[in-house]
Design an enzyme around this catalytic site. Structure first.
Site, PDB file in Angstrom:
ATOM      1  N   THR A  91      -5.312   8.214 -20.551  1.00 57.12           N
ATOM      2  CA  THR A  91      -4.936   6.848 -20.189  1.00 57.12           C
ATOM      3  C   THR A  91      -3.490   6.682 -20.641  1.00 57.12           C
ATOM      4  O   THR A  91      -2.966   7.520 -21.386  1.00 57.12           O
ATOM      5  CB  THR A  91      -5.811   5.792 -20.879  1.00 57.12           C
ATOM      6  OG1 THR A  91      -5.867   6.101 -22.268  1.00 57.12           O
ATOM      7  CG2 THR A  91      -7.210   5.759 -20.308  1.00 57.12           C
ATOM      8  N   LYS A 110      -2.787   3.489 -24.523  1.00 56.83           N
ATOM      9  CA  LYS A 110      -3.235   3.508 -25.930  1.00 56.83           C
ATOM     10  C   LYS A 110      -2.031   3.871 -26.806  1.00 56.83           C
ATOM     11  O   LYS A 110      -1.079   3.093 -26.831  1.00 56.83           O
ATOM     12  CB  LYS A 110      -4.410   4.476 -26.065  1.00 56.83           C
ATOM     13  CG  LYS A 110      -5.619   4.045 -25.216  1.00 56.83           C
ATOM     14  CD  LYS A 110      -6.851   4.882 -25.496  1.00 56.83           C
ATOM     15  CE  LYS A 110      -8.048   4.345 -24.748  1.00 56.83           C
ATOM     16  NZ  LYS A 110      -8.372   5.123 -23.551  1.00 56.83           N
ATOM     17  N   GLU A 149      -0.752   4.638   0.189  1.00 57.06           N
ATOM     18  CA  GLU A 149      -1.710   5.749   0.230  1.00 57.06           C
ATOM     19  C   GLU A 149      -0.995   7.041   0.574  1.00 57.06           C
ATOM     20  O   GLU A 149      -0.128   7.072   1.450  1.00 57.06           O
ATOM     21  CB  GLU A 149      -2.812   5.450   1.249  1.00 57.06           C
ATOM     22  CG  GLU A 149      -3.845   4.500   0.673  1.00 57.06           C
ATOM     23  CD  GLU A 149      -4.939   4.114   1.656  1.00 57.06           C
ATOM     24  OE1 GLU A 149      -5.145   4.838   2.638  1.00 57.06           O
ATOM     25  OE2 GLU A 149      -5.568   3.075   1.425  1.00 57.06           O
ATOM     26  N   ASP A 205      -8.901  15.621 -22.759  1.00 55.17           N
ATOM     27  CA  ASP A 205      -8.732  14.187 -22.513  1.00 55.17           C
ATOM     28  C   ASP A 205      -8.006  13.628 -23.733  1.00 55.17           C
ATOM     29  O   ASP A 205      -8.606  13.440 -24.794  1.00 55.17           O
ATOM     30  CB  ASP A 205     -10.114  13.539 -22.340  1.00 55.17           C
ATOM     31  CG  ASP A 205     -10.012  12.046 -22.083  1.00 55.17           C
ATOM     32  OD1 ASP A 205      -8.949  11.460 -22.379  1.00 55.17           O
ATOM     33  OD2 ASP A 205     -11.007  11.462 -21.608  1.00 55.17           O
ATOM     34  N   TYR A 234       0.853  -1.190   0.000  1.00 54.41           N
ATOM     35  CA  TYR A 234       0.000   0.000   0.000  1.00 54.41           C
ATOM     36  C   TYR A 234       0.883   1.232   0.000  1.00 54.41           C
ATOM     37  O   TYR A 234       1.937   1.233   0.653  1.00 54.41           O
ATOM     38  CB  TYR A 234      -0.883   0.033   1.253  1.00 54.41           C
ATOM     39  CG  TYR A 234      -2.243  -0.547   0.987  1.00 54.41           C
ATOM     40  CD1 TYR A 234      -3.133   0.127   0.162  1.00 54.41           C
ATOM     41  CD2 TYR A 234      -2.621  -1.763   1.543  1.00 54.41           C
ATOM     42  CE1 TYR A 234      -4.379  -0.407  -0.113  1.00 54.41           C
ATOM     43  CE2 TYR A 234      -3.864  -2.299   1.272  1.00 54.41           C
ATOM     44  CZ  TYR A 234      -4.745  -1.613   0.441  1.00 54.41           C
ATOM     45  OH  TYR A 234      -5.968  -2.131   0.164  1.00 54.41           O
ATOM     46  N   ARG A 244      -1.919  -0.409 -18.591  1.00 56.36           N
ATOM     47  CA  ARG A 244      -3.270   0.147 -18.435  1.00 56.36           C
ATOM     48  C   ARG A 244      -3.265   1.069 -17.221  1.00 56.36           C
ATOM     49  O   ARG A 244      -2.767   0.706 -16.158  1.00 56.36           O
ATOM     50  CB  ARG A 244      -4.297  -0.955 -18.183  1.00 56.36           C
ATOM     51  CG  ARG A 244      -4.309  -2.046 -19.208  1.00 56.36           C
ATOM     52  CD  ARG A 244      -5.579  -2.844 -19.172  1.00 56.36           C
ATOM     53  NE  ARG A 244      -6.606  -2.127 -19.886  1.00 56.36           N
ATOM     54  CZ  ARG A 244      -6.664  -2.031 -21.208  1.00 56.36           C
ATOM     55  NH1 ARG A 244      -5.778  -2.609 -21.973  1.00 56.36           N
ATOM     56  NH2 ARG A 244      -7.626  -1.347 -21.778  1.00 56.36           N
TER      57      ARG A 244
HETATM   58  N1  DSN Z   1     -12.584   2.286 -24.170  1.00 57.44           N
HETATM   59  C1  DSN Z   1     -11.814   3.315 -24.839  1.00 57.44           C
HETATM   60  C2  DSN Z   1     -11.830   3.151 -26.309  1.00 57.44           C
HETATM   61  O1  DSN Z   1     -11.861   2.027 -26.769  1.00 57.44           O
HETATM   62  O2  DSN Z   1     -11.787   4.131 -27.027  1.00 57.44           O
HETATM   63  C3  DSN Z   1     -12.198   4.672 -24.433  1.00 57.44           C
HETATM   64  O3  DSN Z   1     -11.920   4.825 -23.101  1.00 57.44           O
END
Ligand code: DSN
Length: 414
Positions: free
Chosen positions: A223, A226, A53, A197, A51, A232
């Site tokens: 995120t 990607k 925190e 975003d 942990y 992730r």
């Molecule tokens: N789930 C994502 C996507 O496939 O675009 C978006 O967060």
């Protein structure tokens, strides 16, 4: 996986099967990628055990000397790479990151705005079934019915009437470049916080093939798995513009993530993110990002030649959105048929889709993962041909599946 094979052969077998699947299929979901072995080693490390925190130097648990150093390293790398004064690397993923942005900037019930999901936006930008519309008064904008491009004047009118406290820019199915400066002008006209975003395009921003929102927006969320090609997870950054607007913004974001929404951060993920950020700062990653876009454009041109209709007429980023109505097949049937041939894409709504989201008219595909494998424009032409054959003739599925396997074998996973 020698130990895992011995201790838990069932799990080991499933991982082996998935590895084989990834090696032999074309992963063309635009929000997915293949991580490096170094990222996966950090993710599978002992850093998952504790942990942590709190934040570096201000924890609620003992024994965190190295966790502190690691999180600080990750934060510094994020700040340098994106040229921001503040980064929080703890969000579990994109939705929790965005939730923290709401919590830091708005009170429940206040007005927020973002692009509607069926127009290419994201659930957390105020779509009706999501917390962002249930806990806030969400007013959505979309794209122009004829061009399917963002109509900035239409957005301005919606925003001026709604007067949101927070405004989102970002998408999951918009194949064009965002004009951050125009969005900033609109946000400023009502004094709204502007959040970008960049989940889909973070790697393209780093590579310089999509303009960075950093000089224009107050907050950047993303995120990390990607186009950025990390584990992730999520991340939130506050810009100099954000600190000018609200000197407490960085503190508000940190407090919203912990203790506002989350408990202990997943520090193995933070370790893997630190590795990803180092990889993303190399010339090789810039080259990769450029190739992602070149490949998407090559795929788009080839598909157009084969009679496919592309939403907005093409792409400027990593993804393509196809309207399949002239091909007499639904997005869902195309997704199933292409999967049988080893081509993994998404069924997807198109703007103003007459069909329901579960049986939409379109498909979405992208080039981040296949570019990681080293594929280039030549392969995009071949893949466009595969897609065309499978969509035109159901009986070609097996034959194309074999060809997909042969192609994939030439481009091993990292
Ligand atoms: N789930 C994502 C996507 O496939 O675009 C978006 O967060």
């Amino acid at each position: 996986m020698a130990t895992l094979k011995k201790e838990d052969p069932q799990v080991a077998k499933l991982i082996e099967l998935e590895t084989e699947r990834q090696k032999t299929m074309l992963e063309m979901i635009p929000s997915e990628n293949h991580t490096s072995p170094a990222v996966r080693e950090a993710l599978g490390s002992i850093m998952t055990d504790k942990y942590a925190e709190g934040y570096p130097g201000k924890r609620y648990y003992a024994g965190l000397e190295y966790y502190d150093k690691l999180e600080t390293l990750c934060i510094e790398r994020a700040k340098k790479l994106f040229k921001v004064p503040h980064a929080n690397v703890q969000p579990y993923s994109g939705s929790p990151a965005n939730m923290a942005v709401y919590m830091a900037t708005c009170n429940p019930g206040e007005t927020v705005t973002g692009m509607a999901l069926p127009m290419g936006g994201h659930l957390t930008h105020g779509w009706k079934v999501n917390f962002s519309a249930k806990f806030f008064n969400s007013v959505q904008y979309g794209v122009d019915e004829k061009t399917n491009l963002i109509d900035y004047e239409a957005v301005r009118k919606i925003v001026e009437a709604a007067k949101p406290k927070l405004m989102w820019v970002g998408a999951t199915a918009y194949p064009r470049i965002f004009d951050w400066a125009k969005f900033r002008e609109i946000a400023d006209s009502v004094g709204a916080y502007l959040a970008a975003d960049i989940a889909h395009i973070a790697g393209l921003v780093v590579a310089g093939v999509h303009p960075s929102p950093v000089p224009y927006v107050h907050i950047v969320s993303t995120t990390t798995h990607k186009t950025l090609r990390g584990p992730r997870g999520g991340m939130i950054m506050v810009t100099d513009e954000g600190l000018k607007k609200d000197p407490e913004l960085a503190k508000k974001i940190d407090k919203a993530v912990f203790p506002g929404l989350q408990g202990g951060p997943h520090m193995n993920r933070v370790a893997a993110l630190a590795v990803c950020l180092k990889e993303a700062s190399t010339p090789a990653f810039k080259k990769y990002g450029k190739q992602v876009v070149k490949n998407a454009k090559a795929l788009a041109e080839e598909l157009k030649k084969l009679g496919f209709k592309l939403i907005t007429g093409g792409t400027e980023n990593h993804l393509l959105l196809l309207d399949l109505r002239n091909k007499n097949i639904s997005g869902s049937d195309a997704h199933i048929r292409l999967e049988k041939a080893g081509i993994i894409i998404n069924k997807n709504s198109i703007p103003f889709d007459p069909n329901p989201p579960f049986k939409p008219s379109g498909i979405r595909m992208g080039t981040p993962a296949i570019t990681t494998q080293g594929m280039k424009e030549k392969e995009m032409k071949i893949i466009a041909g595969f897609i065309n054959e499978v969509i035109s003739d159901e009986k070609s599925v097996f034959k194309i599946g074999q060809k997909v396997k042969t192609l994939c074998r030439k481009f091993p996973l990292p």
